[in-house]
Scaffold this active site. Structure first.
Site, PDB file in Angstrom:
ATOM      1  N   ARG A  15     -37.280  30.685 -16.035  1.00  0.00           N
ATOM      2  CA  ARG A  15     -36.897  31.809 -15.168  1.00  0.00           C
ATOM      3  C   ARG A  15     -35.627  31.565 -14.353  1.00  0.00           C
ATOM      4  NH1 ARG A  15     -41.880  33.356 -11.831  1.00  0.00           N
ATOM      5  NH2 ARG A  15     -42.891  31.480 -12.639  1.00  0.00           N
ATOM      6  N   ALA A 379       8.316  25.259  11.780  1.00  0.00           N
ATOM      7  CA  ALA A 379       7.682  26.155  10.806  1.00  0.00           C
ATOM      8  C   ALA A 379       8.319  26.009   9.433  1.00  0.00           C
ATOM      9  CB  ALA A 379       7.811  27.588  11.280  1.00  0.00           C
TER      10      ALA A 379
END
Ligand code: UD1
Ligand code: CA
Length: 457
Positions: A15, A379
């Site tokens: 199952r 950045a």
């Protein structure tokens, strides 16, 4: 008393509709069978035998480091009695045998201890539980004096027997010699044509054994996994218990039903965890750590006072005290932040050492780097650590300042106190305390006119 443990794990698990053997499906990221083996090991058994069937090679492979496990194959699944019988020849000189199930993962050591305790007064003890809806389970049939007489399976039961709410969990402890004898005497003349382990109860009673019974604290402990719905249900139950334990230790879980721990978590005081956080492997969170929503932390140590903002992924890393990470940061294996660091959004750090107070606040990739103290990485900075074949290191000295949108082509060293002008591509070492720029000079074109659109004729 020497204890032998037999773990039944031969079932196909149809199952689950999966190519993975049932007992390898995971609860809290550990195979079901792992939960059972770990619990069993806490009882210090003299011997542990796993009866395997379907997918046995995969199962043994998964447990290859458990050198003390013995493996016995059950070629055909002819029933639970047949399965235990397969293990008998492999059992050494143990006194008692405890039967466990590879697909019943949440059984507790304390419950098994009480079952073993019950078996000290009898040659057979069963773990039973009362269920409001006993459908599907074997029923415990008792006589008028309340003594256990036998177990009847659902498919073999009369209407009166089906009304019994005390069910067989399957867990039992039996005297080894008697168990061997009883198993040799059971047949398969029943509704399913199987050799039922449960049939030993009637034989024991006929032999004058006063069958004892123990019960678990929670019925969930004895629930098996047959399909994904049951697996998910047990996962929730397990997580709920862990969350409860953590809250008792003082952790502020903003919503315990939206927290998952798949491993071991060690916490300090005043730890706060927002919703949908997943903790995996071995994780340590120091005093006052705050974790924002949707973050995943795996095999990492996070020191005191650290804030992990929303949506971060941190793996095999060490985050030093008072650092602020995220939102949306990815910290990959082998990264060590010394403390008071700032790692901002869309920053990826891999296998790098970042010393005290250094900041990488936005949109950067830092890989295979050693970064000193007080460094500011602007950045969009990228360490170009890979040439397509090999990885190289970038070294950045204390107090260096890396201008935005720079590429540091490794192997390369930026000296202490150096400044890198924004937009530079640094291919050779930058001298300490100097400004290094590699971008072309800016110039303006006088009298320049923008192109104009040609008019259509
Ligand atoms: C069994 C019990 C039932 C009990 C229930 C609890 C028997 C006959 N019945 O029923 O009284 O209420 O468990 O869940 O024991 N297995 C093997 N080899 C086999 C057959 C089974 O290893 O040949 C393993 C399965 O993988 C499973 C466990 O034994 O882990 C139980 O087998 P299952 O067929 O599910 O038994 P139930 O019919 O549920
Ligand atoms: Ca079952």
């Amino acid at each position: 008393m020497k204890l032998g443990v037999v773990i039944l794990a031969a079932g196909q698990g149809t199952r689950m509709r999966s190519s993975l053997p049932k007992v390898l499906h995971r609860l809290a990221n550990r195979p079901l069978l792992r939960h059972v083996v770990d619990t069993s090991n806490k009882l210090n058994p003299a011997q542990t035998i796993v009866v395997f069937g379907h997918g046995g090679e995969d199962v043994q492979q998964t447990f290859s480091s458990d050198s003390d496990l013995l493996w016995v194959e059950q070629n055909q699944q002819l029933g639970t009695g047949h399965a235990v019988d397969q293990a008998i020849p492999a059992l050494a000189d143990v006194d008692r045998v405890l039967v466990l199930y590879g697909d019943v993962p949440l059984i507790q050591t304390e419950t098994l201890s009480s079952l073993i305790q019950a078996a000290t007064q009898s040659d057979l003890a069963l773990l039973t539980v009362d269920l409001e809806d006993p459908t599907g389970y074997g029923r415990i049939v008792r006589n008028e004096q309340g003594s256990v007489q036998r177990i009847v399976e659902q498919k073999d039961a009369t209407a009166a027997e089906l009304a019994i709410t005390e069910i067989n969990t399957g867990f039992l402890v039996a005297d080894k010699k008697r168990l061997t004898d009883w198993l040799s005497r059971i047949g398969n003349d029943n509704a399913q044509g199987e050799y039922y382990l449960t049939d030993i109860v009637e034989l024991a009673v006929a032999d004058g054994v006063d069958v004892k019974v123990a019960q678990p604290d929670e019925a969930t402990e004895v629930m098996g996994v047959n399909d994904h719905a049951q697996l998910a249900q047990l996962e929730r139950y397990y997580q709920h218990n862990q969350a409860k334990r953590l809250m008792q230790q003082g952790v502020a879980l903003l919503d315990p039903s939206r927290f998952d721990l798949r491993g071991e978590l060690t916490v300090g005081r005043d730890v706060q965890i927002d919703i949908n956080v997943i903790i995996e492997g071995r994780v340590v969170l120091g005093d006052g750590v705050c974790i924002g929503a949707n973050s995943v932390i795996r095999n990492s140590t996070v020191a005191g006072g650290v804030q992990i903002l929303e949506n971060c992924l941190i793996e095999d890393a060490t985050i030093g005290a008072e650092s602020v990470i995220g939102p949306f940061a990815r910290i990959r294996p082998g990264t060590r932040l010394a403390g008071r660091n700032r790692v901002g959004n869309f920053v990826e750090i891999k296998k790098s050492e970042i010393d005290e107070g250094s900041k990488i606040s936005h949109l950067s990739y830092i890989g295979d780097a050693v970064v000193g103290k007080g460094v500011n990485i602007g950045a969009g900075t990228i360490t170009c650590n890979y040439d397509g074949a090999n990885k190289f290191q970038t070294i950045i000295g204390d107090n260096a300042f890396i201008g935005s949108d720079s590429q540091l082509v490794a192997p390369v060293t930026v000296g202490a106190g150096a400044t890198i002008g924004a937009g530079s591509t640094i291919t050779s070492d930058a001298q300490p305390e100097m400004l290094t720029l590699s971008r072309s000079r800016q110039y303006s074109v006088k009298g320049w006119k923008r192109p104009v659109k040609k008019s259509k004729k």
